[in-house]
Design a protein around this motif. Structure first.
Motif, PDB file in Angstrom:
ATOM      1  N   ALA A  60      80.298  -9.993  69.928  1.00 23.79           N
ATOM      2  CA  ALA A  60      79.149  -9.780  69.051  1.00 23.79           C
ATOM      3  C   ALA A  60      78.517  -8.410  69.276  1.00 23.79           C
ATOM      4  O   ALA A  60      77.979  -7.814  68.339  1.00 23.79           O
ATOM      5  N   ARG A  61      78.576  -7.908  70.496  1.00 20.48           N
ATOM      6  CA  ARG A  61      77.913  -6.634  70.786  1.00 20.48           C
ATOM      7  C   ARG A  61      78.611  -5.465  70.093  1.00 20.48           C
ATOM      8  O   ARG A  61      77.961  -4.461  69.764  1.00 20.48           O
ATOM      9  N   LEU A  62      79.904  -5.577  69.868  1.00 15.81           N
ATOM     10  CA  LEU A  62      80.585  -4.542  69.095  1.00 15.81           C
ATOM     11  C   LEU A  62      80.083  -4.514  67.655  1.00 15.81           C
ATOM     12  O   LEU A  62      80.014  -3.457  67.026  1.00 15.81           O
ATOM     13  N   LEU A  63      79.744  -5.681  67.121  1.00 17.16           N
ATOM     14  CA  LEU A  63      79.190  -5.728  65.775  1.00 17.16           C
ATOM     15  C   LEU A  63      77.767  -5.184  65.735  1.00 17.16           C
ATOM     16  O   LEU A  63      77.336  -4.619  64.728  1.00 17.16           O
ATOM     17  N   LEU A  64      77.027  -5.342  66.820  1.00 14.90           N
ATOM     18  CA  LEU A  64      75.651  -4.845  66.853  1.00 14.90           C
ATOM     19  C   LEU A  64      75.583  -3.330  66.737  1.00 14.90           C
ATOM     20  O   LEU A  64      74.556  -2.798  66.306  1.00 14.90           O
ATOM     21  N   VAL A  65      76.639  -2.636  67.110  1.00 13.17           N
ATOM     22  CA  VAL A  65      76.588  -1.167  67.090  1.00 13.17           C
ATOM     23  C   VAL A  65      77.175  -0.591  65.808  1.00 13.17           C
ATOM     24  O   VAL A  65      77.367   0.615  65.706  1.00 13.17           O
ATOM     25  N   ARG A  66      77.423  -1.436  64.790  1.00 12.23           N
ATOM     26  CA  ARG A  66      78.026  -0.899  63.572  1.00 12.23           C
ATOM     27  C   ARG A  66      77.117   0.112  62.887  1.00 12.23           C
ATOM     28  O   ARG A  66      77.593   1.082  62.283  1.00 12.23           O
ATOM     29  N   ASN A  67      75.778  -0.087  62.964  1.00  8.31           N
ATOM     30  CA  ASN A  67      74.877   0.902  62.381  1.00  8.31           C
ATOM     31  C   ASN A  67      74.943   2.222  63.126  1.00  8.31           C
ATOM     32  O   ASN A  67      74.729   3.293  62.550  1.00  8.31           O
ATOM     33  N   ALA A  68      75.235   2.148  64.437  1.00  5.93           N
ATOM     34  CA  ALA A  68      75.351   3.367  65.231  1.00  5.93           C
ATOM     35  C   ALA A  68      76.546   4.198  64.779  1.00  5.93           C
ATOM     36  O   ALA A  68      76.532   5.426  64.897  1.00  5.93           O
ATOM     37  N   TRP A  69      77.594   3.536  64.261  1.00  8.34           N
ATOM     38  CA  TRP A  69      78.739   4.291  63.761  1.00  8.34           C
ATOM     39  C   TRP A  69      78.320   5.198  62.618  1.00  8.34           C
ATOM     40  O   TRP A  69      78.717   6.365  62.556  1.00  8.34           O
ATOM     41  N   PHE A  70      77.516   4.649  61.724  1.00 12.34           N
ATOM     42  CA  PHE A  70      77.043   5.450  60.593  1.00 12.34           C
ATOM     43  C   PHE A  70      76.177   6.606  61.073  1.00 12.34           C
ATOM     44  O   PHE A  70      76.343   7.747  60.642  1.00 12.34           O
ATOM     45  N   SER A  71      75.230   6.330  61.974  1.00  7.66           N
ATOM     46  CA  SER A  71      74.334   7.379  62.463  1.00  7.66           C
ATOM     47  C   SER A  71      75.112   8.482  63.170  1.00  7.66           C
ATOM     48  O   SER A  71      74.811   9.664  63.015  1.00  7.66           O
TER      49      SER A  71
END
Length: 211
Positions: free
Chosen positions: A82-93
């Protein structure tokens, strides 16, 4: 309310409200975090697909949203983390920050300026005149590229730190608040710099009536 406002409000609801609200709704029904995160992240992708079908066009940002969702699905199936999914917004940033900073050296004009021209098509001529005539105007948009680029990378770092240090259920809401705070702060800095430079008054001035 105008059509553009309604469209923007709907996009904001789908892209921001639906993922956060959907996550906590699914959790309330006992869905495990990893699947709640995955399913709640689908509305923005569905909006992009709907826009692509109805307008028969998809822009680069829409493709990026779809790519993030696709990577999220693969990540979920392979790892269940789940924590890998939590950082999906960080990929965009992260990508946005790198892209903005790279535009300072690989393009004739920084991405911030090109974005302003795209958002203000009726003012493109005035913007181009100011760009050609004023050194301070050109410097302003380069500074804004640095501001938004560094801001995007900082936001990415904060999102990743929260994703891996806080309880999973705390992160979606908190990350949304942090994202909004970063956006508002960067907008305030942008408006202050635009006003201080002074050229935007010329850009927004109505043309003199023809005699």
């Amino acid at each position: 309310m105008g059509k553009d406002f309604r469209s923007s409000a709907f996009a904001l609801l789908i892209d921001v409200g639906a993922p956060v609200g959907g996550y906590y709704l699914l959790r309330a029904f006992g869905v495990v975090p990893v699947w709640a995160l995955l399913l709640s992240g689908l509305p923005p992708a569905l909006r992009v697909l709907y826009t692509a079908v109805t307008r028969r066009r998809v822009d680069g940002m829409g493709l990026f949203v779809l790519a993030i969702v696709a990577v999220s699905v693969v990540t979920t199936l392979l790892t269940g983390d789940a924590r890998l999914l939590l950082v999906r917004n960080a990929w965009f940033s992260s990508l946005a920050g790198v892209w903005l900073l790279a535009s300072l050296v690989i393009g004739r004009r920084p991405l911030t300026y090109e974005a302003a021209r795209a958002l203000l098509p009726g003012k493109s001529e005035q913007l181009d005149d100011a760009w050609e005539q004023r050194l301070s105007f050109r410097r302003l948009w380069r500074v804004l590229a640095v501001v938004w680029g560094v801001g995007g990378l900082l936001h990415s770092g904060v999102s990743i730190a929260m994703a891996y240090t806080l309880p999973i259920d705390d992160v979606p809401a908190l990350d949304t608040v942090v994202s909004i705070a970063f956006f508002v702060l960067l907008q305030v800095v942008t408006q202050v710099l635009l006003v201080r430079e002074g050229s935007m008054r010329t850009v927004w001035r109505r043309p003199a009536p023809m005699r």
